[in-house]
Write an enzyme that holds these catalytic residues in place. Sequence first.
Site, PDB file in Angstrom:
ATOM      1  CB  SER A 141       6.710 -26.121  15.597  1.00  0.00           C
ATOM      2  OG  SER A 141       5.504 -25.421  15.779  1.00  0.00           O
ATOM      3  CE1 TYR A 153       5.088 -29.923  19.082  1.00  0.00           C
ATOM      4  CE2 TYR A 153       4.719 -27.591  18.635  1.00  0.00           C
ATOM      5  CZ  TYR A 153       4.897 -28.887  18.185  1.00  0.00           C
ATOM      6  OH  TYR A 153       4.902 -29.145  16.830  1.00  0.00           O
TER       7      TYR A 153
END
Length: 253
Positions: A141, A153
């Site tokens: 990401s 995350y």
Amino acid sequence: MIEKKVILITGGTSGIGLGTIEYLLEQENYEVISLSRGDKNLSMAKEKLGDKANKVIFLQGDISNEEDCKKIYNEIDSRYGKLDGLVNSAGIIKLGGIEEQTLEEWNNSININLTGIFLLTKTLLPLLKKGINTSVVNISSMSSERAGGSIAYCASKAGVDMLTKYMGQELGKYNIRVNSVNPAAVYTNIYVASGDYTQEGYDKWSKDKEKLYPLGRIGDAKKDIAPTIEFLLSDKSLWTTGAIYLVDGGKSI
């Protein structure tokens, strides 16, 4: 006749995983295996794939569970005896910084987003070694380098980037390439699944995000992300390993 590449895609019943399966099936030179934790999204995925769902092998298992990974290995070994490509697409998110995020949420994110990639790739390595021009593609990401949204995350995806580089360096001797694709916001069900947004709230969030992107929209899994994944799986990228591919609509500019 060219032998089809056997590809396993985790998180294969939703989001980027499902979009990649849709795209690969259209190329018609891949044998596709979809892996998901349960059957929650299975019927939806099959409906979206239509008649092409019959061309996909659907497996279930938890990539952060060693016994499940062994079962996945045995299933692929008995069917194909090799694996030419692995797309580590399974992932979760739970919004919150260090003050809000619970230890359980942190552990869940690390286990699925990072440990799961390590464990599944390690378990499947004997099959990957038997593949032809084998490629591992990790879905990371833009959040690996830009803090925001979820501390767990972001940390897990930063770990994925280094895992990619390390495995690329280590597995090159087996002619196994390892690269990562790092998207910005892509329209998926990840935030609704986490409970952080209702579908209506997520749609509004997605619309509001568009003005932040030079290309004027957030990403589409099949149209924008899957082609880069397929490029890295294919023989067009035989001299590429340990690379981090930013696919973000210009968000990072």
